[in-house]
Design a protein around this motif. Structure first.
Motif, PDB file in Angstrom:
ATOM      1  N   TYR A 351       0.846  -1.181   0.000  1.00 38.58           N
ATOM      2  CA  TYR A 351       0.000   0.000   0.000  1.00 38.58           C
ATOM      3  C   TYR A 351       0.895   1.250   0.000  1.00 38.58           C
ATOM      4  CZ  TYR A 351      -4.894  -1.425   0.726  1.00 38.58           C
ATOM      5  OH  TYR A 351      -6.174  -1.864   0.568  1.00 38.58           O
ATOM      6  N   GLY A 371     -18.929   5.117   4.097  1.00 34.81           N
ATOM      7  CA  GLY A 371     -18.174   4.003   3.530  1.00 34.81           C
ATOM      8  C   GLY A 371     -17.240   4.393   2.401  1.00 34.81           C
ATOM      9  N   PHE A 372     -17.280   5.631   1.934  1.00 36.58           N
ATOM     10  CA  PHE A 372     -16.358   6.065   0.889  1.00 36.58           C
ATOM     11  C   PHE A 372     -15.201   6.818   1.524  1.00 36.58           C
ATOM     12  CE2 PHE A 372     -20.043   5.151  -1.575  1.00 36.58           C
ATOM     13  CZ  PHE A 372     -19.554   4.759  -2.807  1.00 36.58           C
ATOM     14  N   ILE A 373     -13.988   6.403   1.171  1.00 37.41           N
ATOM     15  CA  ILE A 373     -12.811   7.051   1.738  1.00 37.41           C
ATOM     16  C   ILE A 373     -12.615   8.418   1.094  1.00 37.41           C
ATOM     17  CG2 ILE A 373     -10.292   6.926   1.834  1.00 37.41           C
ATOM     18  CD1 ILE A 373     -10.554   3.995   2.394  1.00 37.41           C
TER      19      ILE A 373
ATOM     20  N   THR B 223     -13.926   2.732  -1.329  1.00 35.95           N
ATOM     21  CA  THR B 223     -14.643   2.571  -0.066  1.00 35.95           C
ATOM     22  C   THR B 223     -13.754   1.969   1.010  1.00 35.95           C
ATOM     23  OG1 THR B 223     -15.398   0.336  -0.499  1.00 35.95           O
ATOM     24  CG2 THR B 223     -16.769   2.112  -1.341  1.00 35.95           C
ATOM     25  N   THR B 224     -14.220   2.103   2.240  1.00 37.95           N
ATOM     26  CA  THR B 224     -13.472   1.506   3.354  1.00 37.95           C
ATOM     27  C   THR B 224     -13.479  -0.011   3.255  1.00 37.95           C
ATOM     28  OG1 THR B 224     -15.477   1.657   4.651  1.00 37.95           O
ATOM     29  CG2 THR B 224     -13.864   3.374   4.980  1.00 37.95           C
ATOM     30  N   PHE B 225     -14.601  -0.561   2.747  1.00 40.21           N
ATOM     31  CA  PHE B 225     -14.651  -2.017   2.621  1.00 40.21           C
ATOM     32  C   PHE B 225     -13.568  -2.510   1.664  1.00 40.21           C
ATOM     33  CE2 PHE B 225     -16.574  -5.772   0.414  1.00 40.21           C
ATOM     34  CZ  PHE B 225     -16.380  -6.659   1.456  1.00 40.21           C
ATOM     35  N   GLY B 226     -13.425  -1.817   0.516  1.00 36.48           N
ATOM     36  CA  GLY B 226     -12.394  -2.190  -0.444  1.00 36.48           C
ATOM     37  C   GLY B 226     -10.999  -2.018   0.140  1.00 36.48           C
ATOM     38  N   TYR B 227     -10.828  -0.954   0.890  1.00 34.57           N
ATOM     39  CA  TYR B 227      -9.547  -0.693   1.548  1.00 34.57           C
ATOM     40  C   TYR B 227      -9.183  -1.852   2.475  1.00 34.57           C
ATOM     41  CZ  TYR B 227      -6.272   1.687   4.709  1.00 34.57           C
ATOM     42  OH  TYR B 227      -5.178   2.018   5.462  1.00 34.57           O
ATOM     43  N   GLU B 228     -10.181  -2.272   3.280  1.00 32.06           N
ATOM     44  CA  GLU B 228      -9.948  -3.388   4.203  1.00 32.06           C
ATOM     45  C   GLU B 228      -9.635  -4.662   3.438  1.00 32.06           C
ATOM     46  OE1 GLU B 228     -13.290  -3.938   6.739  1.00 32.06           O
ATOM     47  OE2 GLU B 228     -12.861  -2.164   7.937  1.00 32.06           O
ATOM     48  N   MET B 230      -8.432  -5.165   0.371  1.00 35.20           N
ATOM     49  CA  MET B 230      -7.133  -5.261  -0.283  1.00 35.20           C
ATOM     50  C   MET B 230      -5.998  -5.236   0.736  1.00 35.20           C
ATOM     51  SD  MET B 230      -7.547  -3.624  -3.994  1.00 35.20           S
ATOM     52  CE  MET B 230      -7.297  -1.933  -3.662  1.00 35.20           C
ATOM     53  N   ALA B 231      -6.214  -4.536   1.850  1.00 33.61           N
ATOM     54  CA  ALA B 231      -5.190  -4.577   2.912  1.00 33.61           C
ATOM     55  C   ALA B 231      -5.028  -6.011   3.397  1.00 33.61           C
ATOM     56  CB  ALA B 231      -5.575  -3.665   4.065  1.00 33.61           C
ATOM     57  N   HIS B 234      -3.099  -8.031   0.873  1.00 33.46           N
ATOM     58  CA  HIS B 234      -1.668  -7.757   0.857  1.00 33.46           C
ATOM     59  C   HIS B 234      -0.981  -8.279   2.109  1.00 33.46           C
ATOM     60  CE1 HIS B 234      -1.518  -5.537  -2.773  1.00 33.46           C
ATOM     61  NE2 HIS B 234      -2.285  -4.548  -2.360  1.00 33.46           N
ATOM     62  N   ASN B 235      -1.580  -8.047   3.258  1.00 34.94           N
ATOM     63  CA  ASN B 235      -0.937  -8.451   4.504  1.00 34.94           C
ATOM     64  C   ASN B 235      -1.993  -8.754   5.566  1.00 34.94           C
ATOM     65  OD1 ASN B 235       0.481  -8.756   6.868  1.00 34.94           O
ATOM     66  ND2 ASN B 235       1.848  -7.022   6.512  1.00 34.94           N
TER      67      ASN B 235
END
Lengths: 517, 381
Positions: A351, A371-373, B223-228, B230-231, B234-235
């Motif tokens: 990241y 929910g949107f960053i 979105t935060t869901f996508g962020y979580e 893919m995080a 990755h790890n």
């Protein structure tokens, strides 16, 4: 004076950063030459060039006065240059012997001749006092031993020039002492040693000369006998550095963290790694858990932060029972945690820096909406932290963290943690792998957190850090707390005795006090 | 004038610098290498017609563009399914089973229920979605509760799903027409609206699938869901440490991935088609749906990126259409399959190549920068 290796006017640029800018380094035969510099000063790059992992854009390398070309580690090896990397390059499921001969296997008609190798290695380990079990698997032996394997690897290849890339970062104080002796032995034998570090004490103890880099530029080469720690740190950082932490006496408040009779089972065996441990941390004090690695401190920290589960006992934060609470909820309640293993737990290496900086708060209102960053908010926040904590990277917030130097990665984690309002800061080896300037900065921040009336629980393997920073020391040995010490009235030697398990306090008094309460 | 030129070169630089370009060019490189090997296979199989056959394979799809889109739809959905799960580090090899389940649910609602037109096909699609979700839920649940590897469970759910569906159909008198050994055709009310392109079967599903891909892109990257997600991909450790709920996200991801495959099955079976047997009816002959496995190839070639997957599904569909037409020159369908397999095989190298290309570009840039510096130095001197 004859030099074995000369690196002349080396320049090396990476996208966005000049790692080495006209650097010159000359290594004499039989000397221990330290290479000193801040995180990201270009030490590792310079050594990688010597070892053939990178090629210099400009400049030349001479061996015994002749210009040589080093295009890959094999070339380096043929010139007698060996390197112990910061992160060991070992095959975990191979034995020590197999790891050492890997790449130069002695063979007859394609059949492996291990006996020959074994004889040579036994002789080597005897000569240099490097005791090791050649048939042990790498995964079974401690880090200090693994380093020994790396050293033997160089000796087995008859290397004359030995590069050590921050060898002491992973070692315990006792192991560091041993390593120093081994290095002295090598120098006496006529081998030349390049020693990358940013620990001044070690340089003063073992090195003959020292070359200092600052932000990729050569700052000078000095004789250790004619210099002082202060001068070296000034050359490295470009300003005066305080070595001892200045702090006022603690203003102690209520109990923030209380750990009662906590027992943790080992994942591997049926034994308990943490045995019936009780203690508390109050507001406004720094409590340090000291101990030799592998005595249960990691597990103890993990149950407090929620990474592992307790098998018995109770943990509470500000009188709220958190024993079975999820990590997210603990974080919301105010536990901030600087993890021990930055690659495993601290960062998502693929990241970008900005995404990593919000790893523990992207879900907060403000950073996201429905929910949107919010990309701009994250970008601005990251930019602010980067300048505030001096995190150096190629492309700012957009840099992929994997490409950043270890010290700057650690700074990113620290920035993320210390910027967050918290009740309890759990810092595990917060300054591991950092240079004096950065250590000073982080120590200040931790003391600052304490003075704001927060509780700090510190775990460190560096005795200096333990003695300097903490208000109270709890020594852990084989899963039990064997002593509670006051750093002001305790000597390092005494602490060492406790850590080695040869001294023990009865803590029943504490238990009674708790029962009465 | 000068200014606009600068702007243009700056924006061009931005484009050539981007990660997007290097992964795109890597994919192109992979495809062209695959095509070269495909040509070699064709030359070996039948030298005289090889070039005309190869030409047909490359360009034959263009004269059947509607059908290219038609056949791209199901593999676009299964590709999205595999790619989405892969972003979280899960290998959803169970796309086939989920696809079959979605297909069955849609077929069941299509044949067994009598609903007014205009509503019927929508209900069928929703049924397909639910069928796939259920079939994705099982491996997700097992993974998060008992840490059972999702590859193993989803291979098993592929077989269980296929046999279960075949059994249920054979035992259903209304659905199964035993004299023809296949199910009855779905009624017109359950068929998807056609887009009305003459000589093709392209229908509304391709538009829906493309929209879904765009929605997935937004979910993953904004979105935060996508962020979580893919995080975690990755790890896993760091995301656990950051307080991300791994178990919940695993189940959720597999349910979504299953739903996507299920939609693929529904889109395939509900499509109005003039190619006999290609849709509207199902033959329970104990064969695992190939579209599920093709989804893995589509996801791989599209680098698991939802937008990339739109193009890779179109590409594979295009080659397949061209391939069937290459049979005009006497090539057997198996040869076509070999060529397609070769292309997919090379796409596996896409990542390796992308980094290789990155290195080449970087070196060239460094050399350029160095030259600029020397010029500057000379000027200063």
């Amino acid at each position: 004076m004859d030099y074995v290796i000369e690196m002349l006017n080396i320049t090396k640029a990476f996208p966005g950063i000049i790692a080495n800018d006209d650097v010159t380094l000359r290594l004499r035969k039989g000397e221990i030459h330290a290479l000193l510099g801040e995180n990201g000063a270009g030490k590792s790059t310079l050594m990688s060039i010597l070892f053939g992992l990178h090629q210099a854009d400009k400049g030349e390398i001479k061996k015994n006065g002749k210009v040589v070309e080093i295009n890959n580690p094999n070339d380096a090896n043929n010139l007698g240059i060996g390197m112990v990397h910061q992160h060991f390059q070992l095959v975990e499921i191979f034995t020590v012997l197999e790891n050492i001969i890997l790449g130069v296997e002695p063979n007859k008609y394609g059949f492996l001749q291990k006996k020959e190798a074994r004889e040579k290695l036994l002789k080597l380990s005897e000569n240099y006092g490097l005791q090791i079990d050649l048939d042990a698997l790498i995964e079974d032996i401690p880090v200090g031993m693994q380093q020994r394997v790396e050293i033997l690897k160089m000796l087995y290849r008859d290397n004359e020039i030995l590069i050590f890339d921050e060898p002491t970062a992973v070692l315990t104080p006792q192991e560091i002492e041993e390593l120093m002796n081994i290095m002295r032995g090598f120098a006496k034998e006529g081998k030349s040693i390049l020693f990358i570090t940013h620990k001044l004490n070690e340089i003063m103890a073992v090195a003959d000369r020292c070359t200092v880099l600052q932000k990729g530029k050569w700052k000078g080469t000095v004789d250790i006998k004619e210099t002082t720690k202060e001068e070296l740190s000034w050359m490295m950082v470009g300003r005066d550095v305080k070595f001892s932490v200045e702090k006022e006496s603690p203003k102690i408040g209520n109990v923030v963290l209380s750990v009662e009779n906590v027992t943790v089972k080992s994942k591997e065996s049926a034994q308990d790694v943490v045995k019936d441990v009780s203690f508390n941390v109050r507001a406004g004090e720094i409590v340090c858990i000291a101990g030799v690695e592998g005595n249960g401190q990691t597990e103890l920290i993990n149950v407090i932060t929620g990474l592992e589960k307790v098998s018995r006992g109770k943990i509470s934060l500000n009188e709220t029972d958190i024993t079975r609470m999820s990590i997210r909820n603990r974080s919301k309640l105010g536990i901030s945690h600087i993890p021990e293993d930055r690659h495993k737990h601290g960062l998502v290496l693929d990241y970008s820096l900005e995404k990593n900086l919000v790893l523990q708060r992207y879900w907060q209102e403000g950073f996201q909406k429905k929910g949107f960053i919010k990309k701009n908010v994250v970008r601005n926040y990251a930019t602010e932290l980067i300048s505030k904590y001096d995190i150096r990277s190629g492309e700012g917030p957009k840099t992929i963290v994997r490409g950043m130097s270890g010290g700057n990665q650690q700074k990113a984690i620290i920035a993320r943690k210390l910027d967050k309002e918290c009740e309890l800061l759990v810092a595990v080896q917060p300054t591991r792998g950092l240079d004096v300037g950065a250590i000073e900065f982080i120590h200040e921040r931790i003391v600052n957190t304490r003075d704001k009336g927060k509780a700090v629980l510190l775990m460190s393997l560096e005795l200096d850090e333990v003695m300097n920073l903490s208000d109270r020391i709890l020594v852990i040995y084989e899963g039990e707390i064997v002593g509670e010490l006051n750093p002001k009235t305790t000597s390092v030697e005494e602490l060492g005795l406790y850590m080695a398990g040869s001294k023990k306090d009865k803590r029943e008094g504490d238990e009674h006090a708790k029962l009465k309460k | 004038m000068q200014n606009s030129k600068n702007n243009f070169s700056a924006s061009m630089k931005k484009i050539t610098k981007s990660k997007w370009l290097s992964s795109f060019s890597a994919t192109l490189l992979a495809i062209s290498l695959g095509l070269i090997f495909g040509l070699i296979v064709m030359v070996v199989a039948s030298p005289t017609d090889s070039f005309s056959g190869f030409g047909m394979m490359l360009f034959g799809g263009f004269s059947r563009l509607g059908n290219v889109f038609y056949f791209a739809t199901p593999i676009l959905m299964t590709g999205l399914s595999v790619g989405f799960a892969f972003k979280m580090g899960l290998f959803n090899i169970g796309a086939s089973g989920q696809y079959t389940m979605g297909l069955f649910f849609a077929l069941y609602v299509g044949i067994m229920f009598n609903l007014p037109s205009g509503i019927h096909w929508i209900v069928c699609i929703i049924a397909g979605l639910i069928g796939g979700m259920i079939w994705g839920f099982i491996p997700g649940l097992l993974k998060s509760l008992m840490n059972v590897n999702e590859v193993i469970t989803s291979i098993m759910t592929n077989y269980i799903g296929m046999y279960l569906v075949d059994m249920l159909i054979r035992n259903n008198g209304k659905m199964f027409v035993s004299s023809k050994a296949r199910t009855a055709y779905i009624p017109a009310t359950a068929q998807l609206p056609s887009l009305g392109v003459t000589d093709s079967n392209v229908n509304i599903a391709i538009i829906l699938a493309t929209l879904i891909a765009i929605i997935l892109y937004i979910v993953l990257y904004k979105t935060t869901f996508g962020y979580e997600l893919m995080a975690t991909g990755h790890n896993k450790h760091a995301s656990h440490y950051a307080g991300i709920n791994y178990k919940r996200n695993t189940i959720l991801t597999m349910v979504i991935a299953g739903g996507l495959s299920g939609l693929g099955g529904a889109f395939a079976i509900l499509a109005p088609s003039n190619i006999p047997g290609s849709s509207m009816t199902y033959e329970p002959i104990n064969i695992i749906a190939a579209n599920g496995f093709n989804g893995i190839a589509v996801a791989l070639l599209g680098n698991s990126h939802p937008i990339g997957i739109i193009f890779s599904s179109l590409f594979i569909s295009h080659i397949q259409r061209g391939g069937t037409r290459a049979s005009l020159f006497g090539y057997k369908p198996e040869i076509i399959d070999v060529v397609i397999a070769v292309i997919i095989y090379f796409s596996a190298f896409a990542l390796v190549m992308s980094s290789a290309i990155g290195v080449v570009i970087k070196k060239r840039k460094e050399r350029k920068a160095e030259a600029v510096n020397t010029v500057k130095e000379i000027e200063e001197a």
